[in-house]
Design an enzyme around this catalytic site. Structure first.
Site, PDB file in Angstrom:
ATOM      1  CG  HIS A 160     -18.217  28.658   9.370  1.00  0.00           C
ATOM      2  ND1 HIS A 160     -17.759  29.624  10.243  1.00  0.00           N
ATOM      3  CD2 HIS A 160     -17.133  27.914   9.048  1.00  0.00           C
ATOM      4  CE1 HIS A 160     -16.458  29.474  10.442  1.00  0.00           C
ATOM      5  NE2 HIS A 160     -16.056  28.441   9.729  1.00  0.00           N
ATOM      6  CB  CYS A 177     -15.761  29.827  18.451  1.00  0.00           C
ATOM      7  SG  CYS A 177     -15.200  31.536  18.349  1.00  0.00           S
TER       8      CYS A 177
HETATM    9  N1  LIG Z   1     -12.178  27.493  27.191  1.00  0.00           N
HETATM   10  C1  LIG Z   1     -12.511  26.654  26.226  1.00  0.00           C
HETATM   11  N2  LIG Z   1     -11.789  26.639  25.086  1.00  0.00           N
HETATM   12  C2  LIG Z   1     -12.169  25.783  24.106  1.00  0.00           C
HETATM   13  C3  LIG Z   1     -13.283  24.920  24.247  1.00  0.00           C
HETATM   14  N3  LIG Z   1     -13.410  24.207  23.109  1.00  0.00           N
HETATM   15  C4  LIG Z   1     -12.423  24.625  22.278  1.00  0.00           C
HETATM   16  N4  LIG Z   1     -11.669  25.560  22.869  1.00  0.00           N
HETATM   17  C5  LIG Z   1     -10.505  26.250  22.302  1.00  0.00           C
HETATM   18  O1  LIG Z   1     -10.944  26.986  21.181  1.00  0.00           O
HETATM   19  C6  LIG Z   1      -9.919  27.042  20.198  1.00  0.00           C
HETATM   20  C7  LIG Z   1     -10.430  26.753  18.820  1.00  0.00           C
HETATM   21  O2  LIG Z   1     -11.110  25.566  18.744  1.00  0.00           O
HETATM   22  P1  LIG Z   1     -11.454  24.812  17.367  1.00  0.00           P
HETATM   23  O3  LIG Z   1     -12.283  23.644  17.741  1.00  0.00           O
HETATM   24  O4  LIG Z   1     -10.242  24.519  16.587  1.00  0.00           O
HETATM   25  O5  LIG Z   1     -12.310  25.928  16.601  1.00  0.00           O
HETATM   26  P2  LIG Z   1     -12.865  26.027  15.084  1.00  0.00           P
HETATM   27  O6  LIG Z   1     -11.998  27.002  14.371  1.00  0.00           O
HETATM   28  O7  LIG Z   1     -14.266  26.534  15.259  1.00  0.00           O
HETATM   29  O8  LIG Z   1     -12.833  24.667  14.491  1.00  0.00           O
HETATM   30  C8  LIG Z   1      -8.823  26.086  20.635  1.00  0.00           C
HETATM   31  O9  LIG Z   1      -7.751  26.853  21.106  1.00  0.00           O
HETATM   32  C9  LIG Z   1      -9.471  25.294  21.749  1.00  0.00           C
HETATM   33  O10 LIG Z   1      -8.541  24.916  22.720  1.00  0.00           O
HETATM   34  C10 LIG Z   1     -13.996  24.934  25.489  1.00  0.00           C
HETATM   35  O11 LIG Z   1     -14.955  24.182  25.697  1.00  0.00           O
HETATM   36  N5  LIG Z   1     -13.575  25.816  26.416  1.00  0.00           N
HETATM   37  C1  LIG Z   2      -9.852  27.740   7.885  1.00  0.00           C
HETATM   38  C2  LIG Z   2     -10.598  28.394   8.712  1.00  0.00           C
HETATM   39  O1  LIG Z   2     -11.539  27.738   9.450  1.00  0.00           O
HETATM   40  P1  LIG Z   2     -11.835  27.569  11.002  1.00  0.00           P
HETATM   41  O2  LIG Z   2     -10.991  28.513  11.787  1.00  0.00           O
HETATM   42  O3  LIG Z   2     -13.289  27.869  11.094  1.00  0.00           O
HETATM   43  O4  LIG Z   2     -11.470  26.153  11.327  1.00  0.00           O
HETATM   44  C3  LIG Z   2     -10.476  29.848   8.804  1.00  0.00           C
HETATM   45  O5  LIG Z   2     -11.354  30.458   9.376  1.00  0.00           O
HETATM   46  O6  LIG Z   2      -9.494  30.397   8.291  1.00  0.00           O
END
Ligand SMILES: Nc1nc2c(ncn2[C@@H]2O[C@H](COP(=O)(O)OP(=O)(O)O)[C@@H](O)[C@H]2O)c(=O)[nH]1
Ligand SMILES: C=C(OP(=O)(O)O)C(=O)O
Ligand SMILES: [Mn+2]
EC number: 4.1.1.32
Length: 622
Positions: A245, A269
């Site tokens: 992942h 995250c």
């Molecule tokens: N406080 C904080 N929030 C963050 C940071 N990086 C990402 N986020 C928030 O974390 C959330 C999810 O991020 P995303 O990159 O889409 O996560 P993914 O699901 O792991 O791809 C979003 O709402 C971002 O605004 C950071 O460095 N600090």
């Molecule tokens: C599509 C997804 O991936 P991510 O939130 O890790 O981007 C999920 O978790 O549902």
């Protein structure tokens, strides 16, 4: 073939006949008979067929056109906005209980899902689609066939995956392929899944087939994404490689040096936002295959597009994705606010209208749901779906490389308000795999149904998708190093540290500096401070990088606060993790306990000498 000839019209039948694979024919005949669609459309790799699917998503009302050309919006049911962990089950013979895995007896599960799917496509059109996981025609390639009655799901897959019809034709009888059968079930007037009480996602690990019914949310339905992930983890552990992942990105070092990193953080995250950061180049944002070739770990993106979280995307912090989202390239927005044909989302950094349409239907500021909760303009887990080819900073060469790219560093991270420093490097592979990967904990988020903000054990950010006993998975990771001449360096990050008042200790863009520092460390260009939990950056190096990368002053106070070694929290974490592996997980490699014990010893010794909270300056002086 005779059954198929009866079930399909001539044109569609010819498309299937061109693939010489009796197993595929059998599977299609069986399911088309069972699902009873009014109509079947088979997608080849032609532009025309892809267009047809896009048009059908509009025709059936699953998507609506927006003002900008090629933009559409899709809504999921108000109660179908995230992954449903409770109703996602692994079907295993005898229903064997496996700690941390949600299993169900295979025969019972197949019976239940078949009953739910009997005739479910009456009055609907079935799309038969072919894709591949990983780059085409490479050792990473896994062919897959998707059956769905949702043109939105098929459309999403065309954006996210490489087409596979020609690959099926080429492979013929040799194709060993994954199968996905999905139905959104009965739809309401908003064209969203209605029978959510009968929402089921069943993963048949024996037949390498995933069934999904009465749901539309991408995490529950897009076969090649998180559903296939369970199958690839099983395959990787069997065959001795890694299916993770993880994002995959290029970090640009001094003098044009390119270093590739993977990063595993739980959903919501920071994978997508890290992989898309302006200074660097994106290869993938969610799923990576890592295989050993001639003693080198090489990574490839499983996908070719992004299904990313839109909340918080703003022009300052995310200029690249902001630009992509405002250009006339093909994009599906899901569960956002629409007003006059324009999409809006939470925390987008510009003013948003106080009424419009969103995931709750007609929306106005202050509207409450049945539970009395105020409904925000967009759902926290609202997303955008777009191909990577539209990103100005995509590394296309790496994306398409049949042998992947050499992985220089692997990063683990999660939502942790008080324990880990913003960035640190493991002493070695084993130390990283155990104390950073296997020991990962993170607060739950809106990417899954249920309570948010609860600290949860989430090894390698992969627990939601785990399909083999955890002990086997970790053993495979530890043994992977033996196949390498040079193992990637392992790092851990924490973007989510808070102070006593709950304020973030870091800005969203600070990760740009951590990436540059990790890149330098992979090549031994900067020194680091040894701490009981690994190597951390020296203040001078970070201060210089903050100036060079972000044009910001980084104070000694900020550094000290962020990089203090928090002994009580770290010890408590080791206790929690050890207890889980001792009491709940079976057949854990003994090495895991040794590595945890060594870390505990180092922390106890450090506490003896320096106390509970150890400043990095104190450790540097040693
Ligand atoms: N406080 C904080 N929030 C963050 C940071 N990086 C990402 N986020 C928030 O974390 C959330 C999810 O991020 P995303 O990159 O889409 O996560 P993914 O699901 O792991 O791809 C979003 O709402 C971002 O605004 C950071 O460095 N600090
Ligand atoms: C599509 C997804 O991936 P991510 O939130 O890790 O981007 C999920 O978790 O549902
Ligand atoms: Mn993501």
């Amino acid at each position: 073939m005779e059954r198929l000839e009866r079930l399909l019209d001539k044109e569609q039948f010819e498309k299937i006949r061109a693939i010489n694979n009796p197993e595929l024919h059998e599977f299609l005949a069986e399911w088309i008979e069972w699902l009873e669609p009014d109509k079947v459309f088979v997608c080849t790799d032609s532009e025309e067929d892809e267009h047809y699917v896009r048009w059908k998503a509009l025709y059936y009302g699953e998507e609506k056109l927006l003002e900008t050309p090629n933009h559409t919006v899709h809504y999921d049911n108000y109660y179908d906005q995230a992954r449903d962990k409770t109703n996602t089950k692994l079907l295993v013979p005898g229903g064997k209980e496996i700690p941390f895995l949600n299993t169900k007896d295979r025969d019972e599960g197949l019976k239940e899902i078949r009953e739910l799917m009997k005739g479910v496509m009456r009055g609907k059109e079935l799309f038969v689609c072919f894709f591949v996981l990983g780059p085409k025609n490479s050792v990473f390639t896994i062919p897959a066939v998707q059956l769905t009655d949702s043109a939105y799901v098929a459309h999403s897959e065309f954006i996210l995956y490489r087409k596979g019809y020609e690959e099926f034709k080429r492979l013929g009888r040799q194709a060993r392929f994954f199968r996905f059968v999905h139905s959104a079930g009965e739809l309401d007037e908003r064209k969203t899944s209605k029978n959510l009480d009968k929402r089921r996602i069943y993963i048949d690990l024996v037949g390498e087939t995933v069934y999904s019914v009465n749901t539309q949310y991408g995490g529950n339905t897009i076969g090649l994404k998180k559903l296939a992930f369970r199958l690839t983890i099983q395959k990787a552990v069997k065959e001795g490689w890694l299916s993770e992942h993880m994002f995959l990105m290029r970090v640009n070092g001094p003098n044009g040096r390119k270093t590739y990193f993977t990063g595993a953080y739980p959903s919501m995250c920071g994978k997508t936002s890290t992989a898309m950061i302006s200074w660097e180049n994106i290869v993938g944002d969610d799923l990576t295959f890592i295989m050993p070739f001639n003693g080198v770990a090489r990574g490839a993106n499983v996908e070719k597009g992004v299904f990313g979280i839109i909340q918080g995307v703003n022009p300052e912090d995310d200029p690249i994705i902001w630009k992509v989202l405002h250009s006339p390239v093909e994009i599906i927005f899901s569960n956002v606010l629409i007003k006059d044909g324009k999409p809006y989302w939470n925390e987008m950094g510009v003013e948003i209208p106080n009424e419009g349409e969103n995931h709750s239907g007609k929306w106005w500021c202050g509207k409450k749901d049945k539970e009395g909760n105020e409904i925000p303009p967009s759902h926290k887990n609202a997303r955008f779906t777009v191909s990577l080819e539209h990103f100005p900073n995509v590394d296309l060469e790496a994306l398409e490389a049949p042998c992947g790219v050499e992985v220089g560093g692997m990063i683990f991270g999660g939502r942790d308000k008080d324990t880990w420093p913003p960035v640190r490097e493991a002493f070695d592979w084993k130390h990283g795999v155990v104390t950073m990967g296997a020991a990962l904990e993170s607060e739950t988020t809106a990417a899954t149904l249920g309570k948010e903000g609860v600290r949860a054990f989430n090894p390698m950010a992969i627990l939601d998708f785990m399909s083999v006993p955890l002990g086997d998975y970790i053993r495979n990771y530890l043994e992977f190093e033996k196949k390498l001449r040079k193992a990637p360096k392992i790092f851990a990050v924490n973007y989510f540290l808070r102070d006593e008042n709950g304020n973030w200790l870091n800005h969203k863009l600070d990760k740009a500096v951590w990436l540059k520092w990790m890149e330098l460390r992979v090549h031994g260009d900067v020194d680091a401070i040894e701490t009981p939990i690994g190597y951390i950056p020296k203040y001078e190096d970070l201060a210089r990088l903050f100036r060079e990368v972000l044009d910001k002053e980084y104070t000694r106070e900020a550094y000290e606060k962020q990089f203090t070694v928090r002994v009580p929290e770290l010890l408590a974490k080791i206790e929690r993790i050890e207890k889980i592996y001792r009491e709940q997980v079976r057949e854990v490699p003994e090495e895991l306990f040794q590595v945890l014990e060594e870390e505990r010893k180092r922390l106890l010794e450090a506490r003896e000498r320096y106390g509970d909270y150890i400043s990095p300056f104190v450790l540097e002086g040693e």
